[in-house]
Design a protein around this motif. Structure first.
Motif, mmCIF file in Angstrom:
data_model
loop_
_atom_site.group_PDB
_atom_site.id
_atom_site.type_symbol
_atom_site.label_atom_id
_atom_site.label_comp_id
_atom_site.label_asym_id
_atom_site.label_seq_id
_atom_site.Cartn_x
_atom_site.Cartn_y
_atom_site.Cartn_z
ATOM 1 N N LYS A 30 0.550 -1.398 0.200
ATOM 2 C CA LYS A 30 0.138 0.119 -0.034
ATOM 3 C C LYS A 30 0.845 1.204 0.038
ATOM 4 O O LYS A 30 1.887 1.376 0.443
ATOM 5 C CB LYS A 30 -1.000 0.057 1.227
ATOM 6 N N ARG A 31 0.450 2.070 -0.540
ATOM 7 C CA ARG A 31 1.073 3.523 -0.551
ATOM 8 C C ARG A 31 0.715 4.011 0.790
ATOM 9 O O ARG A 31 -0.300 3.913 1.344
ATOM 10 C CB ARG A 31 0.565 4.674 -1.540
ATOM 11 N N GLU A 32 1.797 4.782 1.080
ATOM 12 C CA GLU A 32 1.564 5.547 2.452
ATOM 13 C C GLU A 32 0.609 6.655 2.387
ATOM 14 O O GLU A 32 0.622 7.181 1.195
ATOM 15 C CB GLU A 32 3.119 6.130 2.945
ATOM 16 N N SER A 33 -0.183 6.966 3.496
ATOM 17 C CA SER A 33 -1.110 8.080 3.263
ATOM 18 C C SER A 33 -0.295 9.534 3.168
ATOM 19 O O SER A 33 0.789 9.685 3.763
ATOM 20 C CB SER A 33 -2.010 7.955 4.498
ATOM 21 N N LYS A 34 -1.022 10.269 2.551
ATOM 22 C CA LYS A 34 -0.554 11.654 2.371
ATOM 23 C C LYS A 34 -1.764 12.480 2.642
ATOM 24 O O LYS A 34 -2.787 12.395 2.537
ATOM 25 C CB LYS A 34 -0.389 12.303 0.667
ATOM 26 N N ASP A 35 -1.034 13.556 3.531
ATOM 27 C CA ASP A 35 -2.202 14.480 4.045
ATOM 28 C C ASP A 35 -3.014 15.137 3.093
ATOM 29 O O ASP A 35 -4.475 15.611 3.206
ATOM 30 C CB ASP A 35 -1.517 15.667 4.891
ATOM 31 N N ALA A 181 3.037 21.573 0.535
ATOM 32 C CA ALA A 181 3.191 20.063 0.006
ATOM 33 C C ALA A 181 1.823 19.170 0.375
ATOM 34 O O ALA A 181 1.643 18.290 -0.308
ATOM 35 C CB ALA A 181 4.646 19.539 0.898
ATOM 36 N N ASP A 182 1.206 19.623 1.389
ATOM 37 C CA ASP A 182 0.153 19.270 2.005
ATOM 38 C C ASP A 182 -1.127 19.563 1.173
ATOM 39 O O ASP A 182 -2.268 18.856 1.569
ATOM 40 C CB ASP A 182 0.133 19.011 3.427
ATOM 41 N N ASN A 183 -1.005 20.214 0.236
ATOM 42 C CA ASN A 183 -2.298 20.997 -0.420
ATOM 43 C C ASN A 183 -2.102 20.368 -1.922
ATOM 44 O O ASN A 183 -3.338 20.821 -2.639
ATOM 45 C CB ASN A 183 -2.154 22.526 -0.208
ATOM 46 N N VAL A 205 5.483 14.770 -1.561
ATOM 47 C CA VAL A 205 4.179 15.352 -2.289
ATOM 48 C C VAL A 205 3.556 14.329 -2.820
ATOM 49 O O VAL A 205 4.263 13.210 -3.325
ATOM 50 C CB VAL A 205 4.709 16.339 -3.309
ATOM 51 N N ALA A 206 2.177 14.283 -2.742
ATOM 52 C CA ALA A 206 1.401 13.217 -3.428
ATOM 53 C C ALA A 206 1.607 13.322 -4.950
ATOM 54 O O ALA A 206 1.589 14.376 -5.623
ATOM 55 C CB ALA A 206 -0.178 13.591 -3.107
ATOM 56 N N PRO A 231 2.355 0.131 -6.738
ATOM 57 C CA PRO A 231 2.303 1.272 -7.139
ATOM 58 C C PRO A 231 3.396 2.333 -7.086
ATOM 59 O O PRO A 231 4.001 2.278 -5.949
ATOM 60 C CB PRO A 231 0.896 1.770 -6.701
ATOM 61 N N LYS A 232 3.666 3.380 -8.086
ATOM 62 C CA LYS A 232 4.615 4.341 -7.794
ATOM 63 C C LYS A 232 3.837 5.680 -7.565
ATOM 64 O O LYS A 232 4.676 6.620 -7.202
ATOM 65 C CB LYS A 232 5.522 4.684 -8.844
ATOM 66 N N VAL A 233 2.689 5.739 -7.250
ATOM 67 C CA VAL A 233 2.078 7.050 -7.269
ATOM 68 C C VAL A 233 0.913 6.948 -5.984
ATOM 69 O O VAL A 233 0.629 5.648 -5.662
ATOM 70 C CB VAL A 233 1.302 7.286 -8.557
ATOM 71 N N ASP A 234 0.416 7.924 -5.983
ATOM 72 C CA ASP A 234 -0.779 7.948 -4.763
ATOM 73 C C ASP A 234 -2.048 8.262 -4.921
ATOM 74 O O ASP A 234 -2.974 8.095 -4.138
ATOM 75 C CB ASP A 234 -0.258 9.167 -3.833
ATOM 76 N N ILE A 235 -2.345 8.606 -6.337
ATOM 77 C CA ILE A 235 -3.584 8.819 -6.640
ATOM 78 C C ILE A 235 -3.830 8.647 -8.274
ATOM 79 O O ILE A 235 -2.865 8.861 -8.947
ATOM 80 C CB ILE A 235 -4.186 10.386 -6.470
#
Length: 299
Positions: A30-35, A181-183, A205-206, A231-235
């Motif tokens: 799983k990808r780590e959560s991003k704010d 970075a969190d936005n 950054v996501a 996966p290499k990405v978050d979304i």
């Protein structure tokens, strides 16, 4: 038992053994959560500020979408001659003609002289908006004006161009300087650009999926080896269809969700489709009609 039957059984057994072996050895990561992606309800992102409610990528559009109550914006960025990051989808200043100049060949000061209010598409088609001057918007200006908005940033300059080569580092420096970075989510159609950007960002950054990553994920999903996809990405921000393949699939959304990857769909402009996508698990709607989407998502 005939020879062909024995061969078929042997192949099937080998395939089953390979699948079982890979299943045992490979654990989905799983990808780590991003704010930036920690939202409790599906979000509405105004596509280029909402290009059916005001001229795209202008402050007029961003302000109007903000008044409607969107969660954020989906924008495109390019680099000017003097290395300023501006908000624009088009490579040329004026798409209503043969082009009065490439953005990469003009300075920000030169670009300020052009009216970027020309491209206004409502439900009846293209309309002229030249009687109301709209200046080009820099990414810095947008981030300063809307510090509370979620912004999906798409790097448009190709990686094999001078401006494309500079963009990943320039973008990272601006994000770091402004502490946003969190936005934001950073993506590109070019997977190479995303990789370059992350060399600087180091997963702070996501990241959104490029075209190759989408193909890789969907191929894994439709095979028996989905567990091998890392996966290499978050979304994922994707259309409903990619060529002949339908991506508006509840099982595909769940496949990605199990990897902690939300799915946004673009560009969705009718209420029934918005509702359908939200009901099957979409976590975001990118739309030219934020006035419709905000109502649908709030139901």
């Amino acid at each position: 038992m005939g020879k062909k039957t024995k061969v078929a059984i042997a192949i099937a057994a080998a395939s089953a053994a390979a699948w079982a072996g890979s299943k045992a050895l490979s654990k989905p990561q799983k990808r780590e959560s991003k704010d930036a992606l920690s939202y409790e309800h599906p979000v509405v992102l105004a596509h280029r500020g909402g290009s059916h409610i005001a001229p795209e990528h202008t402050m007029a559009a961003f302000h109007k979408a903000d008044e409607i109550g969107v969660d954020g914006f989906e924008i495109d960025i390019r680099l000017t001659k003097d290395e300023e990051i501006v908000v624009s989808h088009d490579d040329y200043v004026d798409r209503t003609s043969d082009g009065t100049g490439r953005i990469a060949d003009l300075t920000l000061e030169e670009l300020r002289k052009f009216n970027f209010g020309y491209n206004f598409v409502d439900l009846d088609g293209y309309l002229s908006y030249r009687d109301e001057f709209e200046s080009i918007v820099t990414l810095r200006e947008l981030l300063n004006k809307f510090p509370d908005k979620f912004i999906n940033i798409d790097m448009k300059d190709a990686p094999d161009t001078y401006e494309g080569g500079l963009m990943p580092s320039k973008l990272w420096r601006l994000i770091e300087e402004m502490d946003v970075a969190d936005n934001v989510v950073v993506t590109s159609f070019y997977d190479e650009q995303i990789d370059r950007f992350n060399l600087y960002a180091q997963n702070k950054v996501a990241l959104g999926a490029g075209q190759a990553e989408v193909r890789k994920a969907y191929t894994s999903f439709t095979s028996q080896f989905g567990h091998l996809y890392h996966p290499k990405v978050d979304i994922f921000q994707i259309p409903e269809k990619y060529g002949v393949f339908s991506l508006d699939n509840k099982s595909f959304i769940q496949f990605l969700s199990d990897l902690n990857i939300p799915v946004h769909y673009w560009t969705v402009n009718d209420a029934l489709t918005m509702k359908k996508l939200v009901n099957i698990g979409a976590r975001g709607i990118v739309t030219d009609r934020p006035d419709l989407a905000v109502k649908v998502v709030s139901l």
